[in-house]
Scaffold this motif. Structure first.
Motif, PDB file in Angstrom:
ATOM      1  N   GLY A  85       0.787  -1.223   0.000  1.00  0.00           N
ATOM      2  CA  GLY A  85       0.000   0.000   0.000  1.00  0.00           C
ATOM      3  C   GLY A  85       0.821   1.276   0.000  1.00  0.00           C
ATOM      4  N   VAL A  86       2.086   1.179  -0.428  1.00  0.00           N
ATOM      5  CA  VAL A  86       2.912   2.375  -0.519  1.00  0.00           C
ATOM      6  C   VAL A  86       2.321   3.249  -1.632  1.00  0.00           C
ATOM      7  CG1 VAL A  86       5.219   3.266  -1.075  1.00  0.00           C
ATOM      8  CG2 VAL A  86       4.976   1.189   0.312  1.00  0.00           C
ATOM      9  N   PRO A  87       2.003   4.499  -1.326  1.00  0.00           N
ATOM     10  CA  PRO A  87       1.410   5.371  -2.345  1.00  0.00           C
ATOM     11  C   PRO A  87       2.298   5.483  -3.583  1.00  0.00           C
ATOM     12  CG  PRO A  87       1.302   6.404  -0.180  1.00  0.00           C
ATOM     13  CD  PRO A  87       2.155   5.175  -0.035  1.00  0.00           C
ATOM     14  N   ASP A  88       1.673   5.547  -4.733  1.00  0.00           N
ATOM     15  CA  ASP A  88       2.416   5.626  -5.999  1.00  0.00           C
ATOM     16  C   ASP A  88       3.467   6.730  -5.977  1.00  0.00           C
ATOM     17  OD1 ASP A  88       0.987   3.509  -7.032  1.00  0.00           O
ATOM     18  OD2 ASP A  88      -0.355   4.757  -8.236  1.00  0.00           O
ATOM     19  N   LYS A  89       3.126   7.899  -5.419  1.00  0.00           N
ATOM     20  CA  LYS A  89       4.070   9.010  -5.436  1.00  0.00           C
ATOM     21  C   LYS A  89       5.292   8.751  -4.558  1.00  0.00           C
ATOM     22  CE  LYS A  89       1.520  11.664  -1.997  1.00  0.00           C
ATOM     23  NZ  LYS A  89       0.726  12.850  -1.777  1.00  0.00           N
ATOM     24  N   PHE A  90       5.228   7.810  -3.624  1.00  0.00           N
ATOM     25  CA  PHE A  90       6.369   7.460  -2.780  1.00  0.00           C
ATOM     26  C   PHE A  90       7.215   6.343  -3.380  1.00  0.00           C
ATOM     27  CE2 PHE A  90       4.235   8.676   1.536  1.00  0.00           C
ATOM     28  CZ  PHE A  90       4.126   9.987   1.113  1.00  0.00           C
ATOM     29  N   GLN A  91       6.606   5.514  -4.224  1.00  0.00           N
ATOM     30  CA  GLN A  91       7.279   4.317  -4.718  1.00  0.00           C
ATOM     31  C   GLN A  91       8.595   4.613  -5.409  1.00  0.00           C
ATOM     32  OE1 GLN A  91       4.770   1.618  -6.880  1.00  0.00           O
ATOM     33  NE2 GLN A  91       3.172   1.689  -5.318  1.00  0.00           N
ATOM     34  N   GLN A  92       8.651   5.665  -6.208  1.00  0.00           N
ATOM     35  CA  GLN A  92       9.896   5.978  -6.912  1.00  0.00           C
ATOM     36  C   GLN A  92      11.040   6.214  -5.930  1.00  0.00           C
ATOM     37  OE1 GLN A  92       9.463   9.527  -9.225  1.00  0.00           O
ATOM     38  NE2 GLN A  92       8.803  10.759  -7.496  1.00  0.00           N
ATOM     39  N   TYR A  93      10.751   6.800  -4.764  1.00  0.00           N
ATOM     40  CA  TYR A  93      11.791   7.074  -3.772  1.00  0.00           C
ATOM     41  C   TYR A  93      12.243   5.794  -3.075  1.00  0.00           C
ATOM     42  CZ  TYR A  93      10.383  11.798  -4.764  1.00  0.00           C
ATOM     43  OH  TYR A  93      10.096  12.966  -5.421  1.00  0.00           O
ATOM     44  N   TYR A  94      11.308   4.946  -2.740  1.00  0.00           N
ATOM     45  CA  TYR A  94      11.656   3.656  -2.151  1.00  0.00           C
ATOM     46  C   TYR A  94      12.539   2.857  -3.115  1.00  0.00           C
ATOM     47  CZ  TYR A  94       8.181   3.774   1.669  1.00  0.00           C
ATOM     48  OH  TYR A  94       7.465   4.065   2.803  1.00  0.00           O
ATOM     49  N   ILE A  95      12.116   2.834  -4.371  1.00  0.00           N
ATOM     50  CA  ILE A  95      12.840   2.063  -5.382  1.00  0.00           C
ATOM     51  C   ILE A  95      14.247   2.601  -5.571  1.00  0.00           C
ATOM     52  CG2 ILE A  95      12.902   1.522  -7.852  1.00  0.00           C
ATOM     53  CD1 ILE A  95       9.786   1.225  -7.628  1.00  0.00           C
ATOM     54  N   VAL A  96      14.389   3.915  -5.652  1.00  0.00           N
ATOM     55  CA  VAL A  96      15.725   4.524  -5.798  1.00  0.00           C
ATOM     56  C   VAL A  96      16.593   4.167  -4.598  1.00  0.00           C
ATOM     57  CG1 VAL A  96      16.960   6.731  -5.798  1.00  0.00           C
ATOM     58  CG2 VAL A  96      15.033   6.383  -7.323  1.00  0.00           C
ATOM     59  N   TYR A  97      16.020   4.213  -3.413  1.00  0.00           N
ATOM     60  CA  TYR A  97      16.770   3.875  -2.199  1.00  0.00           C
ATOM     61  C   TYR A  97      17.307   2.447  -2.273  1.00  0.00           C
ATOM     62  CZ  TYR A  97      17.681   2.762   2.685  1.00  0.00           C
ATOM     63  OH  TYR A  97      18.257   2.345   3.847  1.00  0.00           O
ATOM     64  N   TYR A  98      16.457   1.519  -2.596  1.00  0.00           N
ATOM     65  CA  TYR A  98      16.886   0.125  -2.689  1.00  0.00           C
ATOM     66  C   TYR A  98      17.905  -0.073  -3.807  1.00  0.00           C
ATOM     67  CZ  TYR A  98      13.440  -1.622   0.624  1.00  0.00           C
ATOM     68  OH  TYR A  98      12.729  -1.872   1.752  1.00  0.00           O
ATOM     69  N   ILE A  99      17.602   0.435  -4.974  1.00  0.00           N
ATOM     70  CA  ILE A  99      18.466   0.196  -6.130  1.00  0.00           C
ATOM     71  C   ILE A  99      19.833   0.859  -5.958  1.00  0.00           C
ATOM     72  CG2 ILE A  99      18.763   0.686  -8.589  1.00  0.00           C
ATOM     73  CD1 ILE A  99      15.794  -0.026  -8.930  1.00  0.00           C
ATOM     74  N   GLU A 100      19.861   2.096  -5.498  1.00  0.00           N
ATOM     75  CA  GLU A 100      21.150   2.783  -5.334  1.00  0.00           C
ATOM     76  C   GLU A 100      22.005   2.128  -4.245  1.00  0.00           C
ATOM     77  OE1 GLU A 100      22.485   5.043  -7.356  1.00  0.00           O
ATOM     78  OE2 GLU A 100      20.672   4.902  -8.571  1.00  0.00           O
ATOM     79  N   GLY A 101      21.378   1.665  -3.186  1.00  0.00           N
ATOM     80  CA  GLY A 101      22.122   0.964  -2.139  1.00  0.00           C
ATOM     81  C   GLY A 101      22.692  -0.353  -2.637  1.00  0.00           C
ATOM     82  N   ILE A 102      21.866  -1.106  -3.318  1.00  0.00           N
ATOM     83  CA  ILE A 102      22.319  -2.376  -3.893  1.00  0.00           C
ATOM     84  C   ILE A 102      23.397  -2.120  -4.933  1.00  0.00           C
ATOM     85  CG2 ILE A 102      21.607  -4.336  -5.328  1.00  0.00           C
ATOM     86  CD1 ILE A 102      18.849  -4.135  -3.864  1.00  0.00           C
ATOM     87  N   THR A 103      23.201  -1.089  -5.744  1.00  0.00           N
ATOM     88  CA  THR A 103      24.181  -0.743  -6.770  1.00  0.00           C
ATOM     89  C   THR A 103      25.535  -0.417  -6.156  1.00  0.00           C
ATOM     90  OG1 THR A 103      22.455   0.085  -8.239  1.00  0.00           O
ATOM     91  CG2 THR A 103      24.679   0.853  -8.669  1.00  0.00           C
ATOM     92  N   ALA A 104      25.544   0.330  -5.071  1.00  0.00           N
ATOM     93  CA  ALA A 104      26.805   0.685  -4.416  1.00  0.00           C
ATOM     94  C   ALA A 104      27.549  -0.565  -3.940  1.00  0.00           C
ATOM     95  CB  ALA A 104      26.536   1.635  -3.250  1.00  0.00           C
TER      96      ALA A 104
END
Length: 137
Positions: A85-104
């Motif tokens: 139920g994460v609001p659509d407008k928040f999802q991009q930030y959650y995704i960036v957080y996960y992806i950038e951390g994993i990427t590092a």
């Protein structure tokens, strides 16, 4: 499914691929964004293709992060965030957080020629996302 998706999904055992099909039916406490089941095949794929990934990180303009991680985003993160139920407008930030951390972490692993095992790196990522030593540990 296109050729790129087929190659990506072929890295995962069938029972892991079935997880994506079951996301909508799982209880929230069973939906974990980043687990060993997803990470090990994903990291093995990166290790097996480390030259390509190194080149991609050296030339980030040629292969943007949103393209490199589109499958992870589309098939793992977005469906689970929606289920929580994460609001659509928040999802991009959650995704960036996960992806950038994993990427590092992956970049650092590649810098060391993937000398640490897939299992070690999967554990590091999993611990960063969901530390076991916290309140539950």
């Amino acid at each position: 499914m296109n050729k790129s998706e087929s190659k990506y999904f072929s890295c995962f055992p069938q029972d892991t691929r079935d997880i994506w099909d079951k996301i909508n039916g799982n209880e929230l406490n069973e939906l974990i964004l980043i687990t060993q089941d997803y990470l090990r095949p994903y990291l093995q794929f990166i290790s097996d293709n480390r030259k390509v990934y190194r080149a991609a990180f050296r030339n980030p303009n040629n292969m943007q992060a949103n393209i490199r991680y589109e499958n992870l985003k589309q098939y793992n993160l977005e469906p689970i965030l929606k289920k929580f139920g994460v609001p659509d407008k928040f999802q991009q930030y959650y995704i960036v957080y996960y992806i950038e951390g994993i990427t590092a972490i992956i970049k650092e692993w590649l810098n060391h020629d993937c000398t640490d095992s897939v299992e070690v790196i999967a554990t590091v990522i999993e611990e960063c996302v969901r530390p076991s030593g916290g309140a539950d540990g």
